[in-house]
Design a protein around this motif. Structure first.
Motif, PDB file in Angstrom:
ATOM      1  N   ILE A 170       0.837  -1.201   0.000  1.00 53.70           N
ATOM      2  CA  ILE A 170       0.000   0.000   0.000  1.00 53.70           C
ATOM      3  C   ILE A 170       0.875   1.256   0.000  1.00 53.70           C
ATOM      4  O   ILE A 170       0.587   2.238  -0.697  1.00 53.70           O
ATOM      5  CB  ILE A 170      -0.944  -0.005   1.223  1.00 53.70           C
ATOM      6  CG1 ILE A 170      -2.053  -1.050   1.019  1.00 53.70           C
ATOM      7  CG2 ILE A 170      -1.555   1.376   1.445  1.00 53.70           C
ATOM      8  CD1 ILE A 170      -2.968  -1.219   2.207  1.00 53.70           C
ATOM      9  N   ALA A 171       1.951   1.217   0.762  1.00 54.58           N
ATOM     10  CA  ALA A 171       2.868   2.366   0.813  1.00 54.58           C
ATOM     11  C   ALA A 171       3.445   2.662  -0.566  1.00 54.58           C
ATOM     12  O   ALA A 171       3.619   3.836  -0.948  1.00 54.58           O
ATOM     13  CB  ALA A 171       3.984   2.087   1.813  1.00 54.58           C
ATOM     14  N   VAL A 172       3.747   1.615  -1.332  1.00 51.70           N
ATOM     15  CA  VAL A 172       4.265   1.790  -2.701  1.00 51.70           C
ATOM     16  C   VAL A 172       3.224   2.498  -3.562  1.00 51.70           C
ATOM     17  O   VAL A 172       3.557   3.411  -4.338  1.00 51.70           O
ATOM     18  CB  VAL A 172       4.632   0.421  -3.313  1.00 51.70           C
ATOM     19  CG1 VAL A 172       4.957   0.555  -4.797  1.00 51.70           C
ATOM     20  CG2 VAL A 172       5.812  -0.202  -2.569  1.00 51.70           C
ATOM     21  N   LEU A 173       1.979   2.105  -3.442  1.00 48.43           N
ATOM     22  CA  LEU A 173       0.914   2.715  -4.232  1.00 48.43           C
ATOM     23  C   LEU A 173       0.653   4.163  -3.810  1.00 48.43           C
ATOM     24  O   LEU A 173       0.448   5.036  -4.662  1.00 48.43           O
ATOM     25  CB  LEU A 173      -0.373   1.889  -4.087  1.00 48.43           C
ATOM     26  CG  LEU A 173      -0.316   0.452  -4.617  1.00 48.43           C
ATOM     27  CD1 LEU A 173      -1.619  -0.285  -4.325  1.00 48.43           C
ATOM     28  CD2 LEU A 173      -0.025   0.424  -6.119  1.00 48.43           C
ATOM     29  N   ARG A 174       0.674   4.408  -2.508  1.00 46.44           N
ATOM     30  CA  ARG A 174       0.447   5.766  -2.023  1.00 46.44           C
ATOM     31  C   ARG A 174       1.546   6.702  -2.509  1.00 46.44           C
ATOM     32  O   ARG A 174       1.305   7.877  -2.812  1.00 46.44           O
ATOM     33  CB  ARG A 174       0.399   5.780  -0.487  1.00 46.44           C
ATOM     34  CG  ARG A 174      -0.774   5.027   0.131  1.00 46.44           C
ATOM     35  CD  ARG A 174      -2.106   5.666  -0.216  1.00 46.44           C
ATOM     36  NE  ARG A 174      -2.238   7.004   0.321  1.00 46.44           N
ATOM     37  CZ  ARG A 174      -2.742   7.297   1.518  1.00 46.44           C
ATOM     38  NH1 ARG A 174      -3.152   6.304   2.305  1.00 46.44           N
ATOM     39  NH2 ARG A 174      -2.861   8.536   1.913  1.00 46.44           N
ATOM     40  N   GLU A 175       2.752   6.187  -2.596  1.00 47.94           N
ATOM     41  CA  GLU A 175       3.906   7.009  -3.001  1.00 47.94           C
ATOM     42  C   GLU A 175       3.763   7.527  -4.423  1.00 47.94           C
ATOM     43  O   GLU A 175       4.232   8.623  -4.739  1.00 47.94           O
ATOM     44  CB  GLU A 175       5.191   6.190  -2.857  1.00 47.94           C
ATOM     45  CG  GLU A 175       6.461   7.004  -3.079  1.00 47.94           C
ATOM     46  CD  GLU A 175       7.721   6.185  -2.859  1.00 47.94           C
ATOM     47  OE1 GLU A 175       8.805   6.664  -3.238  1.00 47.94           O
ATOM     48  OE2 GLU A 175       7.622   5.074  -2.302  1.00 47.94           O
ATOM     49  N   ILE A 176       3.106   6.757  -5.294  1.00 47.79           N
ATOM     50  CA  ILE A 176       2.954   7.205  -6.686  1.00 47.79           C
ATOM     51  C   ILE A 176       1.602   7.867  -6.922  1.00 47.79           C
ATOM     52  O   ILE A 176       1.253   8.179  -8.057  1.00 47.79           O
ATOM     53  CB  ILE A 176       3.156   6.037  -7.671  1.00 47.79           C
ATOM     54  CG1 ILE A 176       2.111   4.943  -7.445  1.00 47.79           C
ATOM     55  CG2 ILE A 176       4.560   5.478  -7.582  1.00 47.79           C
ATOM     56  CD1 ILE A 176       2.135   3.848  -8.493  1.00 47.79           C
ATOM     57  N   GLY A 177       0.827   8.037  -5.858  1.00 47.96           N
ATOM     58  CA  GLY A 177      -0.397   8.820  -5.969  1.00 47.96           C
ATOM     59  C   GLY A 177      -1.681   8.062  -6.227  1.00 47.96           C
ATOM     60  O   GLY A 177      -2.700   8.670  -6.583  1.00 47.96           O
ATOM     61  N   VAL A 178      -1.695   6.739  -6.065  1.00 47.22           N
ATOM     62  CA  VAL A 178      -2.931   5.981  -6.260  1.00 47.22           C
ATOM     63  C   VAL A 178      -3.941   6.399  -5.189  1.00 47.22           C
ATOM     64  O   VAL A 178      -3.622   6.396  -3.996  1.00 47.22           O
ATOM     65  CB  VAL A 178      -2.669   4.461  -6.170  1.00 47.22           C
ATOM     66  CG1 VAL A 178      -3.986   3.682  -6.284  1.00 47.22           C
ATOM     67  CG2 VAL A 178      -1.697   4.028  -7.263  1.00 47.22           C
ATOM     68  N   PRO A 179      -5.150   6.785  -5.575  1.00 49.18           N
ATOM     69  CA  PRO A 179      -6.153   7.230  -4.601  1.00 49.18           C
ATOM     70  C   PRO A 179      -6.465   6.133  -3.575  1.00 49.18           C
ATOM     71  O   PRO A 179      -6.471   4.947  -3.909  1.00 49.18           O
ATOM     72  CB  PRO A 179      -7.380   7.549  -5.466  1.00 49.18           C
ATOM     73  CG  PRO A 179      -6.834   7.801  -6.834  1.00 49.18           C
ATOM     74  CD  PRO A 179      -5.649   6.895  -6.962  1.00 49.18           C
ATOM     75  N   ILE A 180      -6.757   6.549  -2.350  1.00 47.86           N
ATOM     76  CA  ILE A 180      -7.033   5.587  -1.285  1.00 47.86           C
ATOM     77  C   ILE A 180      -8.276   4.754  -1.609  1.00 47.86           C
ATOM     78  O   ILE A 180      -8.355   3.582  -1.234  1.00 47.86           O
ATOM     79  CB  ILE A 180      -7.201   6.311   0.078  1.00 47.86           C
ATOM     80  CG1 ILE A 180      -7.297   5.280   1.216  1.00 47.86           C
ATOM     81  CG2 ILE A 180      -8.404   7.230   0.062  1.00 47.86           C
ATOM     82  CD1 ILE A 180      -6.077   4.429   1.396  1.00 47.86           C
ATOM     83  N   SER A 181      -9.248   5.344  -2.315  1.00 43.80           N
ATOM     84  CA  SER A 181     -10.453   4.589  -2.687  1.00 43.80           C
ATOM     85  C   SER A 181     -10.102   3.447  -3.636  1.00 43.80           C
ATOM     86  O   SER A 181     -10.680   2.359  -3.557  1.00 43.80           O
ATOM     87  CB  SER A 181     -11.485   5.512  -3.338  1.00 43.80           C
ATOM     88  OG  SER A 181     -10.956   6.124  -4.508  1.00 43.80           O
ATOM     89  N   HIS A 182      -9.127   3.679  -4.528  1.00 45.07           N
ATOM     90  CA  HIS A 182      -8.686   2.623  -5.443  1.00 45.07           C
ATOM     91  C   HIS A 182      -7.903   1.548  -4.687  1.00 45.07           C
ATOM     92  O   HIS A 182      -8.027   0.356  -4.973  1.00 45.07           O
ATOM     93  CB  HIS A 182      -7.812   3.222  -6.553  1.00 45.07           C
ATOM     94  CG  HIS A 182      -8.565   4.086  -7.511  1.00 45.07           C
ATOM     95  ND1 HIS A 182      -7.984   4.677  -8.618  1.00 45.07           N
ATOM     96  CD2 HIS A 182      -9.863   4.463  -7.527  1.00 45.07           C
ATOM     97  CE1 HIS A 182      -8.885   5.369  -9.276  1.00 45.07           C
ATOM     98  NE2 HIS A 182     -10.042   5.269  -8.627  1.00 45.07           N
ATOM     99  N   ILE A 183      -7.118   1.985  -3.726  1.00 46.94           N
ATOM    100  CA  ILE A 183      -6.355   1.024  -2.920  1.00 46.94           C
ATOM    101  C   ILE A 183      -7.304   0.136  -2.118  1.00 46.94           C
ATOM    102  O   ILE A 183      -7.117  -1.084  -2.034  1.00 46.94           O
ATOM    103  CB  ILE A 183      -5.381   1.761  -1.980  1.00 46.94           C
ATOM    104  CG1 ILE A 183      -4.286   2.449  -2.801  1.00 46.94           C
ATOM    105  CG2 ILE A 183      -4.759   0.795  -0.974  1.00 46.94           C
ATOM    106  CD1 ILE A 183      -3.356   3.326  -1.979  1.00 46.94           C
ATOM    107  N   SER A 184      -8.342   0.731  -1.545  1.00 54.15           N
ATOM    108  CA  SER A 184      -9.332  -0.040  -0.786  1.00 54.15           C
ATOM    109  C   SER A 184     -10.004  -1.077  -1.675  1.00 54.15           C
ATOM    110  O   SER A 184     -10.216  -2.223  -1.282  1.00 54.15           O
ATOM    111  CB  SER A 184     -10.381   0.901  -0.188  1.00 54.15           C
ATOM    112  OG  SER A 184      -9.784   1.826   0.694  1.00 54.15           O
ATOM    113  N   PHE A 185     -10.329  -0.664  -2.889  1.00 49.70           N
ATOM    114  CA  PHE A 185     -10.939  -1.582  -3.861  1.00 49.70           C
ATOM    115  C   PHE A 185     -10.000  -2.750  -4.141  1.00 49.70           C
ATOM    116  O   PHE A 185     -10.426  -3.906  -4.210  1.00 49.70           O
ATOM    117  CB  PHE A 185     -11.249  -0.829  -5.154  1.00 49.70           C
ATOM    118  CG  PHE A 185     -11.974  -1.641  -6.186  1.00 49.70           C
ATOM    119  CD1 PHE A 185     -13.363  -1.648  -6.238  1.00 49.70           C
ATOM    120  CD2 PHE A 185     -11.281  -2.405  -7.113  1.00 49.70           C
ATOM    121  CE1 PHE A 185     -14.039  -2.408  -7.189  1.00 49.70           C
ATOM    122  CE2 PHE A 185     -11.945  -3.161  -8.070  1.00 49.70           C
ATOM    123  CZ  PHE A 185     -13.332  -3.153  -8.099  1.00 49.70           C
TER     124      PHE A 185
END
Length: 387
Positions: free
Chosen positions: A190-205
């Motif tokens: 998740i930290a990798v995704l957050r670092e490149i700007g993936v929205p939290i709603s997409h991460i939750s999905f």
């Protein structure tokens, strides 16, 4: 064991068996396998089998099988377990499903082990028929440790903005039953995704619906990098689809998929365009791709390059959506009732109701058998359009 007892186990006594020796012999012949199993369990497990049948609603066969896993000689503990389940909203049907899948639940300590878990589920919003449905579909969730598994994993899911409903879906998965470092792996990814700007709603999905997020962290980071390098925007949802495709395939597999599309004349740019538009193109089987492209190119007359620009047809159900809808549109094209340059996604992505309204019902006066064509009751040839 007497015949009366066996018949009771089976749930019925053949009429007139006592008076008719032939009927009795026929009955015994047809139930010999069951009788043998009854004899083998009658001494040690007869009470258990009887309880599973009479109190839990299991069939005699299922009860005998379950009695090989559990054994008890009085109903006190099982009765308490069933009482708790009923008080939590479980009907007899729910209880039969739960005990069939997880018979050892009858042996747990109802007050110390079962009740706290039921109270935990109620505290996060699940009770009554909803909770009963969850327990009957996945009763093994009740085997999890409350302190070491359910609570910490639930808290972790909430920390990444997962709703209670979705958290329960995740908790029911078998991969979440272990007490290993799954949360640590997911947190790193998740930290990798957050670092490149993936929205939290997409991460939750991603956490709720895909196992991609559980991939080993070094491999996950590598795949994220490749997807970014291909030009996918981390802010858009197609980025998740592309990441899923990469995480589910190896480099050699992706090269094999590309070769399939090259056979139909696609250039490297066209393959990349199709993948960017519909990333799932790289996860489809060769058989499916060949079948769909053969239909679209050789039967529908579409140009391969046009398919690459709008590859939605490759990713949908071939028999239920692609064939019937394309057949209808083909007839409408031949009749001049729709535009020739219409994109396939225009009609393939519509809901069933909208497609019927716009492309079938609307044109039935001009093509009376259009609905029959759509339903597969007539062919092109029968409508006078050749094969």
């Amino acid at each position: 064991m007497c015949i009366n007892f066996i018949c009771k186990r089976l749930g019925s006594i053949p009429k007139g068996w006592q008076a008719d020796s032939k009927a009795q012999l026929h009955f015994l012949r047809n139930t010999t396998p069951f009788i043998v199993r009854c004899f083998s369990t009658s001494n040690k497990h007869s009470f258990t089998v009887s309880y599973l049948v009479n109190s839990c609603g299991l069939s005699p066969e299922t009860a005998i099988s379950a009695s090989g896993k559990i054994h008890f000689e009085n109903p006190k503990n099982p009765d308490s377990v069933l009482a708790l389940l009923r008080n939590s909203g479980c009907t007899n049907t729910h209880i039969t499903k739960i005990v069939t899948k997880f018979p050892s639940l009858l042996l747990v300590n109802p007050e110390k082990t079962l009740l706290p878990k039921l109270e935990f589920f109620r505290s996060i919003g699940f009770s009554g028929a909803h909770l009963a449905s969850i327990l009957s579909s996945k009763p093994s969730i009740l085997s999890r440790s409350l302190e070491n598994n359910l609570i910490p994993k639930y808290n972790f899911l909430k920390s990444v903005h997962i709703s209670n409903e979705d958290a329960m879906k995740v908790l029911k998965r078998s991969c979440w039953s272990s007490s290993g470092n799954l949360e640590e792996t997911i947190a790193t990814n998740i930290a990798v995704l957050r670092e490149i700007g993936v929205p939290i709603s997409h991460i939750s999905f991603l956490v709720v619906r895909y196992h991609t997020i559980c991939q080993r962290s070094d491999k996950f980071s590598e795949n994220v990098k490749k997807v970014v390098e291909m030009g996918f925007n981390p802010l858009k949802f197609t980025f998740l689809n592309a990441l899923q495709a990469f995480c589910q395939t190896t480099e050699s597999t992706r090269q094999q998929k590309k070769e399939i599309y090259r056979r139909w004349g696609w250039s490297e740019d066209e393959i990349l365009l199709a993948f960017r538009t519909r990333p799932e193109c790289m996860r489809l089987s060769e058989k499916h791709v060949m079948k769909v492209l053969d239909f679209l190119v050789n039967k529908m007359g579409w140009q391969p390059a046009a398919v690459s620009r709008d590859p939605v047809a490759i990713c949908l159900n071939f028999e239920k959506r692609v064939v019937p809808r394309c057949s209808v549109v083909k007839v409408l094209l031949l009749k001049g009732l729709v535009k020739k340059d219409m994109r396939s996604s225009t009609f393939l992505k519509l809901t069933e109701r909208d497609f019927l309204d716009k492309y079938v019902i609307k044109h039935q006066d001009n093509v009376p058998q259009l609905l029959d064509l759509y339903q597969g009751k007539v062919s092109f040839a029968e409508l006078g359009f050749g094969s």
